[in-house]
Design a protein around this motif. Structure first.
Motif, mmCIF file in Angstrom:
data_model
loop_
_atom_site.group_PDB
_atom_site.id
_atom_site.type_symbol
_atom_site.label_atom_id
_atom_site.label_comp_id
_atom_site.label_asym_id
_atom_site.label_seq_id
_atom_site.Cartn_x
_atom_site.Cartn_y
_atom_site.Cartn_z
ATOM 1 N N ALA B 193 0.823 -1.201 0.000
ATOM 2 C CA ALA B 193 0.000 0.000 0.000
ATOM 3 C C ALA B 193 0.857 1.250 0.000
ATOM 4 C CB ALA B 193 -0.907 0.017 1.231
ATOM 5 N N VAL B 194 0.475 2.196 -0.856
ATOM 6 C CA VAL B 194 1.006 3.552 -0.780
ATOM 7 C C VAL B 194 -0.105 4.382 -0.153
ATOM 8 C CG1 VAL B 194 1.735 5.564 -2.107
ATOM 9 C CG2 VAL B 194 2.483 3.263 -2.796
ATOM 10 N N ILE B 195 0.243 5.097 0.922
ATOM 11 C CA ILE B 195 -0.795 5.806 1.677
ATOM 12 C C ILE B 195 -0.539 7.312 1.605
ATOM 13 C CG2 ILE B 195 -1.914 6.032 3.927
ATOM 14 C CD1 ILE B 195 -0.737 3.195 4.569
ATOM 15 N N VAL B 196 -1.489 8.022 1.029
ATOM 16 C CA VAL B 196 -1.383 9.482 0.951
ATOM 17 C C VAL B 196 -2.673 10.092 1.492
ATOM 18 C CG1 VAL B 196 0.105 9.378 -1.092
ATOM 19 C CG2 VAL B 196 -2.358 9.679 -1.380
ATOM 20 N N GLN B 197 -2.616 11.356 1.846
ATOM 21 C CA GLN B 197 -3.798 12.061 2.346
ATOM 22 C C GLN B 197 -4.057 13.285 1.478
ATOM 23 O OE1 GLN B 197 -3.845 12.934 6.605
ATOM 24 N NE2 GLN B 197 -4.982 14.830 6.236
ATOM 25 N N SER B 198 -5.351 13.550 1.188
ATOM 26 C CA SER B 198 -5.691 14.746 0.425
ATOM 27 C C SER B 198 -7.078 15.256 0.812
ATOM 28 C CB SER B 198 -5.666 14.464 -1.074
ATOM 29 O OG SER B 198 -5.843 15.668 -1.783
ATOM 30 N N PRO B 199 -7.220 16.564 1.115
ATOM 31 C CA PRO B 199 -6.134 17.487 1.413
ATOM 32 C C PRO B 199 -5.245 16.898 2.516
ATOM 33 C CG PRO B 199 -8.251 18.642 1.378
ATOM 34 C CD PRO B 199 -8.547 17.187 1.270
ATOM 35 N N ASN B 200 -3.928 17.124 2.356
ATOM 36 C CA ASN B 200 -3.035 16.471 3.306
ATOM 37 C C ASN B 200 -2.994 17.205 4.641
ATOM 38 O OD1 ASN B 200 -1.190 18.606 3.069
ATOM 39 N ND2 ASN B 200 -0.019 17.576 1.446
ATOM 40 N N PHE B 201 -2.115 16.750 5.539
ATOM 41 C CA PHE B 201 -2.120 17.328 6.892
ATOM 42 C C PHE B 201 -1.855 18.826 6.860
ATOM 43 C CE2 PHE B 201 -0.126 18.194 11.098
ATOM 44 C CZ PHE B 201 -1.232 17.869 11.894
ATOM 45 N N PHE B 202 -1.130 19.290 5.825
ATOM 46 C CA PHE B 202 -0.839 20.721 5.705
ATOM 47 C C PHE B 202 -1.978 21.476 5.021
ATOM 48 C CE2 PHE B 202 3.458 18.611 5.002
ATOM 49 C CZ PHE B 202 3.776 18.631 6.343
ATOM 50 N N GLY B 203 -3.050 20.768 4.701
ATOM 51 C CA GLY B 203 -4.193 21.392 4.038
ATOM 52 C C GLY B 203 -4.065 21.405 2.530
ATOM 53 N N VAL B 204 -2.922 20.940 2.026
ATOM 54 C CA VAL B 204 -2.645 21.022 0.589
ATOM 55 C C VAL B 204 -3.345 19.876 -0.161
ATOM 56 C CG1 VAL B 204 -0.814 20.865 -1.146
ATOM 57 C CG2 VAL B 204 -0.449 22.184 0.955
ATOM 58 N N ILE B 205 -3.964 20.239 -1.285
ATOM 59 C CA ILE B 205 -4.606 19.228 -2.138
ATOM 60 C C ILE B 205 -3.481 18.448 -2.812
ATOM 61 C CG2 ILE B 205 -6.127 18.864 -4.114
ATOM 62 C CD1 ILE B 205 -7.265 21.743 -3.380
ATOM 63 N N ASP B 206 -3.423 17.163 -2.536
ATOM 64 C CA ASP B 206 -2.232 16.415 -2.958
ATOM 65 C C ASP B 206 -2.399 15.775 -4.332
ATOM 66 O OD1 ASP B 206 0.394 15.444 -2.686
ATOM 67 O OD2 ASP B 206 0.097 15.293 -0.521
ATOM 68 N N ASP B 207 -1.287 15.292 -4.849
ATOM 69 C CA ASP B 207 -1.267 14.761 -6.216
ATOM 70 C C ASP B 207 -1.616 13.274 -6.201
ATOM 71 O OD1 ASP B 207 -0.957 14.394 -8.877
ATOM 72 O OD2 ASP B 207 1.061 15.260 -8.997
ATOM 73 N N VAL B 208 -2.896 13.009 -6.002
ATOM 74 C CA VAL B 208 -3.375 11.635 -5.877
ATOM 75 C C VAL B 208 -3.170 10.868 -7.183
ATOM 76 C CG1 VAL B 208 -5.450 10.233 -5.563
ATOM 77 C CG2 VAL B 208 -5.028 12.190 -4.074
ATOM 78 N N LYS B 209 -3.398 11.548 -8.282
ATOM 79 C CA LYS B 209 -3.302 10.897 -9.588
ATOM 80 C C LYS B 209 -1.899 10.357 -9.831
ATOM 81 C CE LYS B 209 -6.485 12.727 -12.685
ATOM 82 N NZ LYS B 209 -6.871 13.835 -13.558
ATOM 83 N N ALA B 210 -0.899 11.186 -9.544
ATOM 84 C CA ALA B 210 0.487 10.765 -9.759
ATOM 85 C C ALA B 210 0.853 9.622 -8.812
ATOM 86 C CB ALA B 210 1.424 11.948 -9.558
ATOM 87 N N ALA B 211 0.368 9.699 -7.567
ATOM 88 C CA ALA B 211 0.637 8.624 -6.597
ATOM 89 C C ALA B 211 0.023 7.322 -7.092
ATOM 90 C CB ALA B 211 0.077 9.005 -5.230
ATOM 91 N N ALA B 212 -1.187 7.416 -7.663
ATOM 92 C CA ALA B 212 -1.869 6.216 -8.158
ATOM 93 C C ALA B 212 -1.057 5.593 -9.293
ATOM 94 C CB ALA B 212 -3.271 6.576 -8.651
ATOM 95 N N GLU B 213 -0.563 6.454 -10.158
ATOM 96 C CA GLU B 213 0.179 5.951 -11.316
ATOM 97 C C GLU B 213 1.409 5.174 -10.842
ATOM 98 O OE1 GLU B 213 2.907 5.426 -14.240
ATOM 99 O OE2 GLU B 213 3.321 7.148 -12.928
ATOM 100 N N ILE B 214 2.130 5.753 -9.905
ATOM 101 C CA ILE B 214 3.352 5.088 -9.411
ATOM 102 C C ILE B 214 3.001 3.791 -8.672
ATOM 103 C CG2 ILE B 214 5.322 5.294 -7.832
ATOM 104 C CD1 ILE B 214 5.332 8.321 -8.497
ATOM 105 N N ALA B 215 1.999 3.883 -7.792
ATOM 106 C CA ALA B 215 1.613 2.698 -7.012
ATOM 107 C C ALA B 215 1.220 1.556 -7.949
ATOM 108 C CB ALA B 215 0.461 3.039 -6.073
ATOM 109 N N HIS B 216 0.370 1.860 -8.916
ATOM 110 C CA HIS B 216 -0.151 0.805 -9.786
ATOM 111 C C HIS B 216 0.934 0.230 -10.693
ATOM 112 C CE1 HIS B 216 -4.409 2.629 -9.102
ATOM 113 N NE2 HIS B 216 -4.014 1.861 -8.110
ATOM 114 N N ARG B 217 1.840 1.090 -11.121
ATOM 115 C CA ARG B 217 2.927 0.598 -11.978
ATOM 116 C C ARG B 217 3.769 -0.447 -11.232
ATOM 117 N NH1 ARG B 217 7.277 3.716 -12.681
ATOM 118 N NH2 ARG B 217 6.108 5.643 -12.478
ATOM 119 N N HIS B 218 3.803 -0.352 -9.880
ATOM 120 C CA HIS B 218 4.573 -1.312 -9.090
ATOM 121 C C HIS B 218 3.693 -2.396 -8.462
ATOM 122 C CE1 HIS B 218 7.487 2.002 -9.436
ATOM 123 N NE2 HIS B 218 8.394 1.049 -9.324
ATOM 124 N N GLY B 219 2.446 -2.444 -8.889
ATOM 125 C CA GLY B 219 1.563 -3.503 -8.375
ATOM 126 C C GLY B 219 1.080 -3.279 -6.952
ATOM 127 N N ALA B 220 1.219 -2.052 -6.450
ATOM 128 C CA ALA B 220 0.733 -1.752 -5.099
ATOM 129 C C ALA B 220 -0.640 -1.095 -5.182
ATOM 130 C CB ALA B 220 1.701 -0.810 -4.390
#
Lengths: 492, 431
Positions: B193-220
């Motif tokens: 699992a790759v675990i991200v938060q959005s909006p993250n703890f700093f309130g920033v809207i995070d780059d979920v799409k890019a995280a998904a791409e990386i996670a899925h490319r590695h089978g996570a």
């Protein structure tokens, strides 16, 4: 023949999504006192959603009617006796609801400065002290969210202590009468579960325990009184056997309603236990939660309790985050504070003598039911019972009627069913826990209903097997629900 | 009753207990007190907490208005004093509201299925990580440092004995979004699992799409966490997430010094059998009428015991009902309007302070203030609780605080906050 209830129309109600129409709403917001923003500029155009497809749109009147109509489809303690064994469905005092909503408590932010949270911390400290006195233990954490998380906390504490002593060990022993959460918890804490059989009389088998308790055993998880409602009379010896092997005794406090003021786990060898505040201490079940599962421990386990801990610094309460040996956090913040407020209100209302009286009444009610129903239902374990009694459907099953059918028929008589088919060591169990809430009138109506149903089984078994007959929803097809799960509404 | 029980006194009911276990003294607890005195006691305690303060605290717990309908509904004894709806025939009220809850959570998150609630957001995270481990057959978790710090602490507690190493990856110093390069470096073929938060703890809207791409490319699997549910009224749901683990406190659940709240886990249809927690499904009764019941319980502890997907039993039904009523009251249009007001307020405030990150934010952001503790001390004198000093969780942000503005934050309070930051006392501290 059925004295407690007669039929009464209940209204139909569509799902929110089916009764929505565009433009309706029940919300109000004040005029914005700052400049409005363009969402696509402020948030980034790619981040802004077009809409929430399917989200409801109803007026305020429609909303209140919707939920009120649905509420009438529920049975509740406020309607009558709810004799679910092991669930301790006692009256939920409304004063608890009021005090939990006092603004300075309900709106306290977990990160507000400690100097401005002294009242909340005092409430927690006082509850910790009261629970320590009631259980006879040395320290209490209020952090766990519910019983199962309390169990996990407790087992992690044991693991931490044993690790420090050299090895966390590998196995947790669990009697065959235990709640399902016990083995599930042990597994999550990384332990292998070994079941221990009960004796013919339904209590811990000391010989079996002595055989099983080798150097690989971390702890025994036991419920006392056990799920038969029977006090584990050998508990002191069981603790000695475990302690001699360097293992610990964990007590599931689900049935603490039988012991408060009468006996204290800390005095009979228990090292760690959890309490269910939503059982023994009257906080509402609310259709499945929230609960709170404080964990009480002996001194040796105290250093491992979850962070943070309350401590007294120069006459003020403070949170201590620097606890090197702690197992860590089991949840964010400090616990289900709103539930803790309600539990403390219950303890304050009863006081020491009142708590003990509640226990005596709870046991008296259960023994009374047992004596009245013994001629009609099979009692597989005749040992003296405490706050609950477990019958089996053996006599009725011979006529093709099972415990589940008897339970459903009870609904027609105006009662919530007892706990069905648990504990598993009783074939076709009827597990009945009246709690101290019930007076003799309601108990007698319940007993009459049970006797009447036992007679129906002999004269008209089909009547019982097709029950309930008076509810707006007849027996539901649970098999179909699981075979082809429909877990959300979708437009037709 | 005593006669019927065959005893002379109620004390005889306990005669079978071994003497060694008996408590032969009264509990050392004061005698009971009356309702009036109980109210008094708790009012006094409430008075020792912050009373009449403006507050800029968020950080996972938000101050939103609670529509009165919420308490009107949850105070009904039929909802308040009922048990888990195992007996479907007399629990259709609770079951129907949970089915509606599950549906609305799906609509909000863009997922196919949602469970009937978890204890809170923090415990939903380890449950999601363990779920990902079961699905992928892998055992590592990789969490962003911009996930709520206390959620990560809970994850570590749970993971330690699951044989699940938890590693972390950082955020980009300027923008506050996840550091994709570091994620790429740390992910491997054992990452469940790759675990991200959005909006993250700093309130920033995070780059979920890019995280998904990386996670899925590695089978996570990608687990997306949220703590501010109101943001879902205006923000795109987390596209690419496999599991969404969130906290609904913002939906009419009072802050209550940290709980009780309600968490959720939502996921894709194909993972439903690995989900923890209760699920309500639609079915029919013997007359063919639509009915609801608890379902897929073969995942759960009372059936599977040590082989269950989780040990969870009690959940947060009544709190989830609060959220359900809240979602109903605001509805499709209102929730968006509410989210827009939050955006406007926070962006007004940000215009007066110095945001530390350039990333887009919703209703909270990190402000550089120099010495947050000293600033807060000054603010307290004006009956303002400032933001959360971040040094405790992020030593590199010791000069910053996390500030939040919601629809309940008044312009005057925000002006006072910025004035106080500019006042001589604060200047001194800053210097």
């Amino acid at each position: 023949m059925i004295k407690k209830v007669r039929s009464h129309p209940s209204q139909n109600e569509a799902l929110l999504f089916e009764r929505s129409s565009p433009g309706k709403g029940a919300w109000q917001l004040p005029e914005l006192d700052v400049p409005a923003v363009d969402a696509s500029v402020a948030l980034g155009a790619a981040n802004v959603r077009a809409e929430i497809p399917g989200f409801p749109e109803v007026s305020e009147v429609e909303a209140i009617r919707h939920f009120t109509r649905l509420s009438t489809w529920n049975y509740a303690i406020d309607h009558g006796m709810y004799p679910l064994g092991s669930c301790t469905m006692k009256y939920n005092p409304r004063i608890n609801e009021l005090v939990a909503r006092i603004e300075g408590l309900a709106w306290a932010h977990p990160y507000q400065p400690e100097a401005l949270a002294q009242g909340a911390m005092e409430v927690m400290a006082r509850l910790e002290a009261a629970l320590a006195e009631i259980t006879g233990m040395d320290a209490v954490t209020l952090q766990p969210s519910a019983g199962a998380q309390g169990e996990l906390t407790g087992i992690l504490l044991i693991r931490a202590l044993l690790e420090k002593r050299g090895s966390p060990r590998r196995k947790i022993l669990i009697p065959d009468s235990a709640h399902g959460t016990n083995p599930a918890t042990a597994a999550i804490a990384g332990y292998v579960v070994e079941n221990v059989k009960s004796t013919d009389t339904g209590v811990l088998d000391l010989e079996a325990l002595a055989r099983a308790a080798d150097g690989d055993v971390a702890a025994l998880m036991v419920t006392n009184p056990n799920t038969l409602g029977v006090f584990e009379e050998n508990i002191v010896q069981a603790a000695e056997i475990l302690h001699a092997k360097g293992a610990m005794l964990y007590m599931d406090g689900a049935n603490m309603n039988a012991l408060v003021g009468i006996a204290r786990p800390g005095d009979f060898g228990v090292d760690v236990m959890h309490l269910n505040l939503h059982k023994t201490f009257s906080t509402p079940h609310g259709g499945g939660g929230p609960g709170a599962g404080p964990v009480a421990v002996k001194k040796a386990l105290e250093p491992f309790l979850p962070t943070p801990r309350l401590k007294r610094v120069r006459g003020k309460w403070a949170w201590d985050f620097k606890r090197k040996r702690s197992i860590g956090r089991v949840r964010a913040f400090y616990g289900n504070f709103g539930v803790l407020v309600r539990a403390l209100a219950y303890i304050l209302a009863h006081g020491g003598p009142g708590l003990r009286n509640a226990t005596v009444d709870a046991v008296l009610n259960a023994v009374y039911i047992r004596k009245q129903l013994e001629p009609y239902f099979d009692l597989p374990y005749p040992a003296p019972n405490m706050h609950e009694v477990v019958f089996s459907d053996e006599r009725q099953a011979k006529l093709g009627v099972r415990t589940g059918d008897l339970a459903k028929r009870l609904i027609d008589y105006g009662f919530h069913p007892y706990t069905v088919s648990f504990p598993m060591i009783v074939h076709g169990a009827l597990m009945i826990e009246p709690t101290e809430t019930e007076g003799k009138l309601e108990l007698d109506q319940f007993i009459d209903a049970m006797i009447s149903i036992a007679k129906e089984v002999e004269t008209d078994p089909e009547l019982v097997k097709q029950a309930p007959h008076s509810t707006r929803t007849s027996r539901v097809d649970e098999v179909a629900a699981a075979r082809k799960p429909v877990l959300r509404w979708k437009p037709a | 009753m005593l006669d019927a029980c065959g005893v002379e006194s109620a004390e005889d009911l306990f005669a079978h207990l071994p003497e060694a276990v008996r408590l032969r003294r009264p509990l050392h607890l004061a005698p009971g007190i009356s309702e009036y005195e109980i109210v008094d006691y708790f009012r006094e305690r409430a008075g020792e907490n912050a009373d009449g303060y403006a507050s800029f605290l968020g950080a996972g717990v938000y101050r939103h208005y609670r529509p009165v309908l919420v308490d009107a509904v949850v105070s009904r004894g039929e909802f308040l004093t009922s048990y888990t709806p195992y007996q479907a025939e007399i629990s259709q009220g609770t079951l129907t509201t949970i089915f509606e809850f599950q549906t609305m959570i799906c609509q909000l998150t863009g997922m196919d299925v949602a469970n009937a609630s978890m204890y809170d957001g923090s415990t939903a995270v380890p449950e999601a990580a363990m779920m990902a481990a079961r699905i992928t057959g892998r055992h590592r978790a990789l969490a962003a440092r911009s996930v709520h710090p206390e959620y990560r602490e809970v994850l570590r507690t749970y993971a330690l004995h699951q044989g699940m190493p938890v590693e972390e990856f950082g955020y980009v110093k300027d923008s506050g979004v996840i550091d994709l390069e570091e994620l790429e470096r740390k992910i491997d073929d054992q990452t469940a699992a790759v675990i991200v938060q959005s909006p993250n703890f700093f309130g920033v809207i995070d780059d979920v799409k890019a995280a998904a791409e990386i996670a899925h490319r590695h089978g996570a699997l990608l687990v997306v966490v949220f703590t501010e549910a109101v943001s879902l009224g205006i923000l795109e749901p987390p596209a690419g997430a496999d599991i969404v683990a969130g906290e609904l406190q913002s939906f009419a659940i009072s802050p209550s010094y940290g709980g009780p709240y309600a968490g959720i886990i939502a996921t894709r249809e194909k993972f439903v059998r690995q989900m923890p927690g209760r699920l309500v499904g639609q079915t029919v009764d013997t007359h063919g009428n639509r009915a609801f019941c608890l379902t897929l319980s073969t995942r759960e502890q009372h059936i599977r015991r040590e082989k269950a997907t989780s040990n969870i039993c009690t959940n947060q039904a009544l709190i989830a009902l609060m959220a359900t009523v809240f979602m109903t009251v605001y509805g499709k249009v209102g929730l968006r309007e509410l989210a827009l007001q939050n955006t406007a307020k926070a962006h007004y405030l940000a215009g007066k302070l110095k945001p530390a990150f350039t990333g887009k934010f919703f209703n909270e952001f990190v402000a550089r203030v120099g010495n947050p503790e000293a600033v807060n001390k000054t603010l307290l004198k004006k009956k303002i609780i400032g933001g959360l000093p971040l040094g405790r969780f992020y030593p590199e942000l010791a000069d910053s605080m996390l500030v939040c503005a919601t629809e309940t934050t008044r312009r005057g309070e925000m002006d006072e906050l910025s004035d106080a930051l500019r006042a001589p006392a604060a200047e001194e501290v800053l210097a």
